[in-house]
Design an enzyme around this catalytic site. Structure first.
Site, PDB file in Angstrom:
ATOM      1  N   SER A   1      45.696  34.539  41.126  1.00  0.00           N
ATOM      2  CA  SER A   1      46.504  34.219  42.304  1.00  0.00           C
ATOM      3  C   SER A   1      46.051  35.013  43.528  1.00  0.00           C
ATOM      4  CB  SER A   1      47.990  34.457  42.026  1.00  0.00           C
ATOM      5  OG  SER A   1      48.244  35.828  41.772  1.00  0.00           O
TER       6      SER A   1
ATOM      7  N   ARG B   1      31.867  51.111  28.876  1.00  0.00           N
ATOM      8  CA  ARG B   1      32.264  50.682  30.215  1.00  0.00           C
ATOM      9  C   ARG B   1      31.069  50.765  31.173  1.00  0.00           C
ATOM     10  NH1 ARG B   1      37.920  50.508  30.413  1.00  0.00           N
ATOM     11  NH2 ARG B   1      38.976  51.805  28.864  1.00  0.00           N
TER      12      ARG B   1
ATOM     13  N   VAL C   1      37.009  51.041  35.903  1.00  0.00           N
ATOM     14  CA  VAL C   1      35.597  51.075  36.288  1.00  0.00           C
ATOM     15  C   VAL C   1      35.094  52.515  36.252  1.00  0.00           C
ATOM     16  CG1 VAL C   1      35.756  48.968  37.656  1.00  0.00           C
ATOM     17  CG2 VAL C   1      36.107  51.191  38.760  1.00  0.00           C
TER      18      VAL C   1
ATOM     19  N   HIS D   1      47.329  47.110  43.460  1.00  0.00           N
ATOM     20  CA  HIS D   1      48.110  47.666  42.352  1.00  0.00           C
ATOM     21  C   HIS D   1      49.591  47.377  42.575  1.00  0.00           C
ATOM     22  CE1 HIS D   1      49.036  50.399  39.045  1.00  0.00           C
ATOM     23  NE2 HIS D   1      49.983  50.927  39.807  1.00  0.00           N
TER      24      HIS D   1
ATOM     25  N   MET E   1      41.518  44.026  35.034  1.00  0.00           N
ATOM     26  CA  MET E   1      42.225  44.853  34.068  1.00  0.00           C
ATOM     27  C   MET E   1      41.272  45.733  33.249  1.00  0.00           C
ATOM     28  SD  MET E   1      45.165  43.997  34.972  1.00  0.00           S
ATOM     29  CE  MET E   1      46.108  44.947  33.787  1.00  0.00           C
ATOM     30  N   ARG E   2      40.298  46.298  33.923  1.00  0.00           N
ATOM     31  CA  ARG E   2      39.371  47.229  33.286  1.00  0.00           C
ATOM     32  C   ARG E   2      39.213  48.451  34.182  1.00  0.00           C
ATOM     33  NH1 ARG E   2      39.404  46.438  28.459  1.00  0.00           N
ATOM     34  NH2 ARG E   2      37.523  47.706  28.244  1.00  0.00           N
TER      35      ARG E   2
ATOM     36  N   GLU F   1      37.134  57.440  41.048  1.00  0.00           N
ATOM     37  CA  GLU F   1      36.992  57.635  39.604  1.00  0.00           C
ATOM     38  C   GLU F   1      38.332  57.815  38.900  1.00  0.00           C
ATOM     39  OE1 GLU F   1      34.458  60.377  36.432  1.00  0.00           O
ATOM     40  OE2 GLU F   1      34.123  60.579  38.595  1.00  0.00           O
TER      41      GLU F   1
END
Length: 215
Positions: free
Chosen positions: A38, A90, A118, A134, A115-116, A167
């Site tokens: 969306s 990752r 980084v 967020h 949804m990972r 990070e």
């Protein structure tokens, strides 16, 4: 920070955000998304209506069942699947993502429901040019399940935040925020839906502001 609430409190709702002209040439955006898309759609619409001077270069998604790929097809945006389950780390996933972003000449990376977590591999490849949305008013309710966290805490106001990715999760420079009231009968689903309305409003604006060094 903008403070729009919901349609039941019109006297407290901020006016619609105006278009911002950031530069002569369009921003080249790469979108990272994992779900329904969306926010991808909101960015595409903001480009179409002239609010955001940008081009969608590529969608990268990690969930083979993600509906965002259908939205990308609708807007004729190339889509690249990197199933995170196929990678040993990752860092390995981020290395492949960088390859695709560079292949499509991306200069700003937008995490629109990505949804990972980084890694510095990706962050260092696009310093200060990775933006995330967020569903909370950071620094409150960082990390996963932010809406559930807000309900569990019993707060009366939550919202959404657009921030620069660094990070440490959800701690980067805040670009724009919008507040949403928590109602007595809210569920995770109803509150999430109202937060998303504001996400769709402020994410394109934050991209424009950040690219123009206005935030």
């Amino acid at each position: 920070m903008t403070l729009p609430l919901d349609d039941s409190t019109p006297s407290l709702v901020s006016p619609s955000l105006a278009p911002i002209s950031t530069q002569n040439s369009p921003l080249k955006l790469g979108i990272l998304a994992s779900g329904s898309g969306s926010n991808f759609e909101a960015i595409a619409k903001s480009i179409e209506n002239g609010q955001l001077n940008a081009q969608l270069q590529v969608l990268i998604y990690n969930n083979p069942q993600a509906k965002v790929v259908e939205r990308a097809a609708k807007w004729n945006v190339p889509a690249v699947l990197y199933n995170h389950r196929d990678f040993n780390s990752r860092e390995e996933l981020d290395t492949q993502i960088i390859h695709s972003l560079q292949q499509y000449s991306v200069d700003w990376v937008i995490m629109a429901g990505w949804m990972r977590i980084v890694t510095p591999v990706l962050i260092d490849a696009f310093p200060d040019k990775i933006i995330n949305i967020h569903p909370s008013l950071l620094p409150s309710f960082r990390g996963a399940k932010a809406v559930e966290q807000a309900l569990a805490a019993g707060v009366k106001i939550t919202g959404c935040t657009v921030h620069v990715v660094c990070e440490e999760v959800d701690t980067g420079k805040i670009l724009l925020q919008a507040a949403v009231p928590v109602l007595a009968n809210d569920t995770v689903e109803t509150l999430h839906d109202r937060i998303q309305v504001q996400e769709h409003r402020i994410l394109p604006q934050a991209i424009a502001l950040a690219s123009a060094n206005l935030v």
